[in-house]
Design a protein around this motif. Structure first.
Motif, PDB file in Angstrom:
ATOM      1  N   GLU A  33     -10.525   5.617  -2.264  1.00 57.26           N
ATOM      2  CA  GLU A  33      -8.549   5.660  -3.083  1.00 57.26           C
ATOM      3  C   GLU A  33      -7.458   5.011  -2.866  1.00 57.26           C
ATOM      4  O   GLU A  33      -6.681   5.290  -3.861  1.00 57.26           O
ATOM      5  N   THR A  34      -7.772   4.170  -1.388  1.00 62.78           N
ATOM      6  CA  THR A  34      -6.743   3.575  -2.093  1.00 62.78           C
ATOM      7  C   THR A  34      -6.387   1.855  -2.083  1.00 62.78           C
ATOM      8  O   THR A  34      -5.447   0.782  -2.107  1.00 62.78           O
ATOM      9  N   SER A  35      -8.061   1.382  -1.874  1.00 64.84           N
ATOM     10  CA  SER A  35      -7.919  -0.213  -1.692  1.00 64.84           C
ATOM     11  C   SER A  35      -7.168  -0.243  -0.851  1.00 64.84           C
ATOM     12  O   SER A  35      -7.642  -1.505  -0.178  1.00 64.84           O
ATOM     13  N   VAL A  36      -7.197  -0.162   0.972  1.00 61.78           N
ATOM     14  CA  VAL A  36      -6.180  -0.459   1.538  1.00 61.78           C
ATOM     15  C   VAL A  36      -6.639   0.258   2.827  1.00 61.78           C
ATOM     16  O   VAL A  36      -7.818   1.096   3.354  1.00 61.78           O
ATOM     17  N   ARG A  37      -7.329  -0.928   3.847  1.00 68.23           N
ATOM     18  CA  ARG A  37      -8.221  -0.587   4.828  1.00 68.23           C
ATOM     19  C   ARG A  37      -7.173   0.094   6.290  1.00 68.23           C
ATOM     20  O   ARG A  37      -6.383  -1.386   6.527  1.00 68.23           O
ATOM     21  N   ILE A  38      -7.636   0.800   6.649  1.00 68.05           N
ATOM     22  CA  ILE A  38      -6.649   0.772   8.349  1.00 68.05           C
ATOM     23  C   ILE A  38      -7.898   1.009   9.357  1.00 68.05           C
ATOM     24  O   ILE A  38      -8.600   1.357   8.678  1.00 68.05           O
TER      25      ILE A  38
END
Length: 65
Positions: A33-38
């Motif tokens: 949903e955010t294209s942010v990898r954690i």
């Protein structure tokens, strides 16, 4: 996702019944949903919704390599 009706910004992942499978689902959804990898350990270290949201914001602002 965790089977809890309402979750607030200061609620903790483990306090809401989160487990390792739930953590994997959440980091996958954050990426989708955010294209942010954690990573799962980062989610578990930060615990609260607010702390994870702060991490997503920081990552979103980082230059991509």
């Amino acid at each position: 996702m965790l089977g809890v009706d309402e979750i607030g910004a200061d609620d903790g992942f483990a306090d809401c019944g989160g487990d390792s499978l739930g953590a994997m689902r959440i980091v996958s959804r954050i990426l989708r949903e955010t294209s942010v990898r954690i990573e799962v350990p980062e989610l578990l270290e930060r615990q609260t919704v607010a702390a994870v949201a702060d991490l997503v914001d920081v990552r979103r602002d980082e230059p991509r390599t």
